[in-house]
Design an enzyme around this catalytic site. Structure first.
Site, short mmCIF file in Angstrom:
data_model
loop_
_atom_site.label_atom_id
_atom_site.label_comp_id
_atom_site.label_asym_id
_atom_site.label_seq_id
_atom_site.Cartn_x
_atom_site.Cartn_y
_atom_site.Cartn_z
N GLU A 178 1.11 -1.31 0.02
CA GLU A 178 -0.16 0.17 -0.40
C GLU A 178 1.06 1.16 -0.07
O GLU A 178 0.69 2.45 -0.81
CB GLU A 178 -0.68 0.03 1.04
N HIS A 219 9.61 7.80 -19.08
CA HIS A 219 9.16 6.55 -18.50
C HIS A 219 8.87 5.35 -19.48
O HIS A 219 9.19 5.19 -20.72
CB HIS A 219 7.98 7.09 -17.66
N CYS A 241 1.40 7.34 -14.27
CA CYS A 241 1.63 8.42 -14.70
C CYS A 241 0.92 9.35 -15.19
O CYS A 241 0.24 8.70 -15.87
CB CYS A 241 2.93 9.56 -13.94
N CYS A 263 2.18 9.97 -19.18
CA CYS A 263 2.02 8.51 -19.41
C CYS A 263 0.70 8.18 -19.86
O CYS A 263 0.54 7.70 -21.29
CB CYS A 263 2.78 7.36 -18.08
N GLU A 323 5.89 3.49 -19.87
CA GLU A 323 5.70 3.15 -20.52
C GLU A 323 5.64 4.61 -22.54
O GLU A 323 6.20 3.46 -23.31
CB GLU A 323 3.97 3.95 -20.14
#
EC number: 3.5.4.36
Length: 224
Positions: free
Chosen positions: A60, A98, A128, A131, A100
Site C-alpha cells: 500500500e 518512463h 502517471c 504517461c 510506458e
C-alpha cells in the site's frame, strides 16, 4: 517528469508496509540492484529475482520504489489469421522517459500497420498523468493496437488528476485492472530469471490477496 512514487528515494532502506528490506534476500545487494545510473532505459527478456521481489510487490505504501517495471506480451495476428507472440521488459529511472513511453518510442514504431496487435502490460504501478496522456494519444492514432494494462499498485490514486487520467484511459478503450495473485505468478514464471539451484515455484507474500482486493476496490471506485 514527476517521480512515479511519492517521497521515493532509491537508496533509502525504508520499510514497506511494515516490512523491512532485511526480510528480503541480501538487502545490501538488493539496494545495489534497484539503483541504476540516470538517463537509462533498460530492456531485456527476464528481470532479476530481487527486482521482482521488491518492485512488483503490491504494498500500500511504496516508498523506495522509484522506478517503473513494465513486462509486455505482444500478440500479432498476420493476414492469414496466425498469431505470433513475443515478450520482454522495460525499466526506467524516471530521468528522461518512463517505461510506458519507452514502449511507444522503441517498440510501437516496429509495428506493421497492416497487422493487428494485442498487447498486454504487466506494470509495477499504474501510469502517471503524462504517461496516461501518451497512452490515450497513441491508441487514438494506432487503430491496429489493443492494450490491456495490469498493474501491481495504483500510483498516487488519491490525487484528482491521477483519477481523471485513469478515467481517460478507460474512455480511450484501454483496459486497466489490478494484478491478481495469479498474475504475479505469471510474471514469475515468464519474466523472472530462474537461477540454478533456486526454487522455480512462486511463493506469494503474506498480504498479496489482501492488497489486491484493496487496490481493486480503489480502482473500481475511480472508474465507476
Amino acid at each position: 517528469m514527476a517521480q512515479k512514487e511519492e517521497a521515493a528515494e532509491a537508496s533509502a532502506p525504508a520499510s514497506q508496509n511494515g516490512e523491512d528490506l532485511e526480510n528480503l534476500d541480501d538487502p545490501e545487494k538488493l539496494k545495489e540492484l534497484i539503483q541504476l545510473p540516470p538517463f537509462e532505459i533498460v530492456t531485456g527478456e527476464r528481470l532479476p529475482v530481487n527486482y521482482f521481489k521488491f518492485q512488483f510487490r503490491n504494498v500500500e505504501y511504496s516508498s523506495g520504489r522509484n522506478k517503473t517495471f513494465l513486462c509486455y506480451v505482444i500478440e500479432v495476428q498476420d493476414k492469414g489469421g496466425q498469431v505470433q507472440a513475443s515478450r520482454g521488459y522495460l525499466e526506467d529511472e524516471h530521468a528522461t522517459a518512463h517505461a510506458e513511453e519507452a514502449f511507444f518510442n522503441k517498440i510501437v514504431p516496429t509495428f506493421d500497420a497492416a497487422l493487428r496487435y494485442n498487447v498486454t502490460w504487466y506494470v509495477s504501478s499504474s501510469p502517471c498523468v503524462a504517461c496516461a496522456d501518451r497512452i490515450v494519444k497513441t491508441l487514438s492514432k494506432t487503430k491496429n493496437l489493443r492494450l490491456l494494462i495490469l498493474v501491481g499498485r495504483l500510483f498516487m490514486w488519491e490525487e484528482p488528476e491521477i483519477q481523471a487520467a485513469l478515467k481517460k484511459l478507460k474512455e480511450a478503450g484501454c483496459r486497466l485492472r489490478i494484478m491478481k495473485p495469479q498474475d504475479f505468478e505469471y510474471i514469475w514464471q515468464n519474466f523472472v530469471e530462474q537461477e540454478e539451484g533456486e526454487s522455480k515455484t512462486f511463493e506469494p507474500w503474506e498480504d498479496i490477496q489482501e492488497n489486491f482486493l484493496y487496490y481493486e476496490e480503489k480502482l473500481a471506485d475511480i472508474l465507476k
